[in-house]
Write a protein that holds these residues in place. Structure first.
Motif, PDB file in Angstrom:
ATOM      1  N   ARG A 292      47.459   5.438  46.983  1.00  0.00           N
ATOM      2  CA  ARG A 292      47.504   4.091  46.427  1.00  0.00           C
ATOM      3  C   ARG A 292      48.652   3.941  45.436  1.00  0.00           C
ATOM      4  O   ARG A 292      49.337   2.911  45.418  1.00  0.00           O
ATOM      5  CB  ARG A 292      46.179   3.762  45.730  1.00  0.00           C
ATOM      6  CG  ARG A 292      46.117   2.324  45.204  1.00  0.00           C
ATOM      7  CD  ARG A 292      44.849   2.060  44.438  1.00  0.00           C
ATOM      8  NE  ARG A 292      44.811   2.796  43.163  1.00  0.00           N
ATOM      9  CZ  ARG A 292      43.851   2.638  42.253  1.00  0.00           C
ATOM     10  NH1 ARG A 292      42.852   1.804  42.482  1.00  0.00           N
ATOM     11  NH2 ARG A 292      43.877   3.333  41.133  1.00  0.00           N
ATOM     12  N   PRO A 296      51.628   3.115  48.862  1.00  0.00           N
ATOM     13  CA  PRO A 296      50.678   2.058  49.248  1.00  0.00           C
ATOM     14  C   PRO A 296      50.937   1.492  50.642  1.00  0.00           C
ATOM     15  O   PRO A 296      50.041   0.872  51.229  1.00  0.00           O
ATOM     16  CB  PRO A 296      50.893   0.988  48.166  1.00  0.00           C
ATOM     17  CG  PRO A 296      52.260   1.259  47.624  1.00  0.00           C
ATOM     18  CD  PRO A 296      52.442   2.739  47.700  1.00  0.00           C
ATOM     19  N   LEU A 321      38.801   1.454  46.390  1.00  0.00           N
ATOM     20  CA  LEU A 321      40.093   1.914  46.878  1.00  0.00           C
ATOM     21  C   LEU A 321      40.444   1.279  48.213  1.00  0.00           C
ATOM     22  O   LEU A 321      41.605   0.923  48.470  1.00  0.00           O
ATOM     23  CB  LEU A 321      40.087   3.440  47.009  1.00  0.00           C
ATOM     24  CG  LEU A 321      40.238   4.244  45.718  1.00  0.00           C
ATOM     25  CD1 LEU A 321      39.860   5.690  45.935  1.00  0.00           C
ATOM     26  CD2 LEU A 321      41.669   4.152  45.191  1.00  0.00           C
ATOM     27  N   ASP A 324      41.327  -2.441  47.702  1.00  0.00           N
ATOM     28  CA  ASP A 324      42.590  -2.636  46.991  1.00  0.00           C
ATOM     29  C   ASP A 324      43.825  -2.383  47.847  1.00  0.00           C
ATOM     30  O   ASP A 324      44.931  -2.719  47.434  1.00  0.00           O
ATOM     31  CB  ASP A 324      42.656  -1.707  45.769  1.00  0.00           C
ATOM     32  CG  ASP A 324      42.033  -2.355  44.549  1.00  0.00           C
ATOM     33  OD1 ASP A 324      41.470  -3.452  44.690  1.00  0.00           O
ATOM     34  OD2 ASP A 324      42.126  -1.756  43.458  1.00  0.00           O
ATOM     35  N   ASN A 325      43.674  -1.743  48.991  1.00  0.00           N
ATOM     36  CA  ASN A 325      44.828  -1.395  49.810  1.00  0.00           C
ATOM     37  C   ASN A 325      44.515  -1.679  51.276  1.00  0.00           C
ATOM     38  O   ASN A 325      43.718  -0.977  51.894  1.00  0.00           O
ATOM     39  CB  ASN A 325      45.189   0.083  49.619  1.00  0.00           C
ATOM     40  CG  ASN A 325      46.518   0.442  50.246  1.00  0.00           C
ATOM     41  OD1 ASN A 325      47.021  -0.280  51.108  1.00  0.00           O
ATOM     42  ND2 ASN A 325      47.091   1.554  49.827  1.00  0.00           N
TER      43      ASN A 325
END
Length: 410
Positions: A292, A296, A321, A324-325
């Motif tokens: 991340r 990314p 996690l 978020d990605n």
């Protein structure tokens, strides 16, 4: 690592002639070796995992290391990955050059006892010199690891005092410990997937165990995940039981510098697949955090298998996690989901990670990182090799003596 200056070609040939006998009788040799070594040096027993000793895994791992080293005596570079793995483990435990003559003496006595008349004076003489060649290779590599650890910014040699800042429950039988250096100094960088060794004084002896670091580097603390090992009573894990039952906020623990060779290569652009079961999520979590922060844009797939919701460690973090990605996807497997698991819906599939899911999720250009129990590892590696991945694409960490684990062949 071709240090054969003290051995002639004939000496090497004679030493290698012992390989069939070492392979056949290796576990018997190493069982006698450990028994006599610990009888005369009982303090050394506490360096090793008692459950692995009882299960015979440590003996099997040493037996494998011995005959592989002798078989490759003239080309030790052939087993360099294994040597590096063992050397990092040794350094985390504080193994020093002066330990090698002791090991050599007791190993030679065990070889002589088991092989009997086959261990002639000439063969024993060559065996001792061959052991010294192998020991020298380990010593040189380990001294370099120690040097690098001590000289890096924030690094140290030996063990350093850390304060327990937080202790959190992360699923059934698993805790997370947040540890900050007692001297307030900056921590060294480490590679995602590496571990530290915790040294704790229990019953008048020091006991040492390695635990994976579970976050990306660059913080003021280390975080480790500790699974309670073994059963109650004499078979309980000494260090894990101590950390679960007695360690609390404000206590001081001693840690080695981070080490280990199971690390994410975060310079590659290829897709990465992280496969874990149970406590095997801990090094993979560090890899996820690092992806991340540093890559990314790199596609990543996580497959994580646990018994059920009670054992689902770091559930909220993993979900966060992934959210978020958009380049990261995760499939959570519950082998035995409970009724409440079905209602809450925190898992994606019932059962285990299987060949169909691997075929669907793991592309042939992937770099795969695996961590978990032996049976899990065996099945996954065998399946991926059959599906066309190459051994060099498969990176794995075994909790316990790695050389007691039979690596499937392509």
């Amino acid at each position: 690592m071709t240090q054969t200056a003290t051995l002639s070609g004939n000496d090497i040939a004679i030493a290698k002639s012992l390989v069939p006998a070492l392979k056949e009788h290796g576990k018997e040799i190493t069982t006698i070796f450990y028994a006599t070594l610990f009888r005369d040096y009982p303090e050394l027993l506490n360096i090793f995992n008692h459950n692995n000793q009882r299960a015979g895994l440590q003996q099997e791992a040493l037996a494998t290391a011995v005959y592989e080293a002798v078989a490759n005596l003239d080309h030790l570079e052939n087993i360099l990955p294994v040597v590096k793995h063992i050397a990092h483990k040794h350094c985390s435990l504080g193994v020093q050059p002066e330990h090698y003559p002791i090991v050599g003496e007791y190993l030679t006595m065990a070889v002589q006892q088991v092989l009997g008349e086959q261990a002639t004076p000439e063969i024993l003489s060559i065996w001792k010199r061959a052991y010294n060649v192998i020991a020298d290779a380990f010593i040189q590599l380990e001294q370099e690891i120690y040097r690098q650890g001590a000289e890096q910014p924030g690094g140290w040699s030996g063990f350093k005092s850390f304060v327990v800042k937080r202790k959190e429950q992360e699923g059934e039988g698993l805790i997370a410990l947040y540890l900050e250096p007692e001297d307030g100094e900056t921590l060294p960088a480490y590679e995602p997937g590496q571990y530290v060794c915790v040294r704790a004084q229990i019953d008048k002896f020091y006991h040492l165990r390695q635990y994976s670091l579970t976050e990306a580097p660059g913080k003021k603390h280390f975080r480790i995940g500790v699974k309670r090992e073994g059963q109650e009573g004499s078979h309980a894990g000494k260090v894990s039981s101590y950390l679960h039952e007695q360690a609390s906020q404000g206590d001081v623990l001693e840690l080695s510098c981070p080490g280990g060779v199971f690390t994410l290569d975060h310079t590659l652009p290829r897709p990465v697949v992280l496969l874990g079961a149970g406590i095997g999520i801990t090094p993979l979590l560090s890899m996820l955090y690092t992806l991340r922060e540093r890559q990314p844009e790199r596609t990543a797939v996580l497959g994580y298998a646990v018994r059920n919701g009670e054992y689902h460690a770091f559930a909220d973090e993993i979900a966060h996690l992934v959210r978020d990605n958009e380049q990261v996807s995760a499939t959570i497997f519950y082998e035995q989901p409970a009724v409440e698991d079905e209602q809450v819906g925190r898992f994606d599939r019932a059962g285990r990670i299987d060949a169909a899911w691997l075929q669907e999720q793991v592309s042939l250009d992937s770099e795969v990182y695996l961590c978990g129990p032996h049976g899990f590892m065996q099945g996954i590696l065998t399946t991926l090799l059959k599906q066309g991945l190459k051994p060099e694409q498969l990176h794995y960490e075994i909790f316990g003596p790695a050389l007691a684990f039979a690596v499937p062949q392509e």
